[in-house]
Design a protein around this motif. Structure first.
Motif, short mmCIF file in Angstrom:
data_model
loop_
_atom_site.label_atom_id
_atom_site.label_comp_id
_atom_site.label_asym_id
_atom_site.label_seq_id
_atom_site.Cartn_x
_atom_site.Cartn_y
_atom_site.Cartn_z
N LYS A 68 8.02 -0.27 9.76
CA LYS A 68 6.74 -0.91 10.03
C LYS A 68 6.51 -0.69 11.74
CE LYS A 68 6.55 -4.57 6.50
NZ LYS A 68 6.72 -5.73 6.13
N ASN A 118 3.63 2.15 13.63
CA ASN A 118 2.92 1.67 14.54
C ASN A 118 2.83 2.19 15.69
OD1 ASN A 118 1.41 -0.26 12.72
ND2 ASN A 118 3.05 -1.89 13.02
N ALA A 171 -1.10 2.90 8.38
CA ALA A 171 -1.01 3.06 9.91
C ALA A 171 -1.81 4.11 10.35
CB ALA A 171 0.20 3.00 10.20
#
Length: 256
Positions: free
Chosen positions: A199, A203, A234
């Motif tokens: 994650k 990002n 994303a």
């Protein structure tokens, strides 16, 4: 101590393969050294941690308690990058969580005139990676920095290629073998589901890559769908997946 005597002691402690690897590396072993190594084997310490050496993609890497030992599965990531780099076009490569530097070192060695930056949040790992780059003769082409990929800015950006074998084991995962007890926890575990590092990378890494650049990620067994979802949400474009020699989906490729 004669080498055949040392072999017998080491074999009884860790099996014939471990004994062969150790005695192939050390042609002369004292009794004290042999007994110490045998004790380490009985404790479940991996052979690479005992001899401080592991081969990866045809190259020898120093390893110690601050790093994961390079694994054959990870060669899937290296092979995927090299397959996408025909010809002699130089590439700028960023390795997130470089550890021993095995991925970055193998890539810079095999892609002519390429250069790279490796980062790791463990200063112990940074020292290991720098040592390995010097051993490979890559000291002028690779920079290793003590840095987290959770930070927004990245020295050397933009890059053509980003690679990463991030921590991806869920806390409490019972499939982790005993050898993992001798690896740094920070290089293994990533939150309750093992997805926290992905994650963060999804990002942040988009800002470090040139337009059309690609990111290559190692993933754990059965994590493909979750990691694809994280990256596509994303804004990344999924390119393909690659399987390791065991047929397990091991690497994912995304494009900016």
């Amino acid at each position: 101590m004669k080498i055949n005597q040392a072999f017998t002691i080491l074999q009884s402690a860790g099996g014939i393969r471990a004994a062969r690897i150790i005695t192939d590396k050390y042609k002369n072993l004292s009794k004290i050294r042999t007994l110490w190594m045998a004790r380490q084997l009985r404790r479940g310490v991996p052979v690479a941690k005992i001899i401080h050496q592991k081969w990866f993609y045809g190259l020898s890497f120093y390893t110690n308690k601050f790093t994961l030992d390079p694994r054959p599965d990870t060669e899937t990531v290296v092979a995927a990058v090299i397959a996408d780099c025909p010809g002699n076009t130089p590439r700028r490569i960023l390795d997130l969580g470089t550890g021993t530097g095995c991925i970055l070192g193998a890539l810079v060695k095999n892609i002519p005139e390429s250069v790279g930056v490796g980062i790791d949040r463990s200063y112990g790992a940074v020292r290991v990676a720098r040592r390995n780059m010097r051993m490979l003769g890559l000291g002028r082409r690779v920079t290793v920095l003590w840095r987290s990929f959770g930070r927004k800015k990245m020295p050397g950006a933009p890059f053509d290629i980003i690679v990463s074998n991030p921590p991806y084991i869920a806390r409490g995962d019972t499939r982790v073998n005993d050898a993992a007890r001798h690896d740094p926890a920070g290089a293994l575990y990533a939150g309750a589901a093992g997805l926290a590092a992905y994650k963060t990378i999804a990002n942040n890494a988009v800002a470090w890559l040139r337009d059309g650049g690609r990111i290559y990620l190692e993933i754990g067994d059965g994590m493909g769908a979750d990691v694809r979802d994280i990256f596509t949400r994303a804004g990344w474009t999924f390119v393909r997946a690659e399987s390791d020699l065991g047929g397990i989906e091991r690497a994912l490729v995304f494009e900016k």
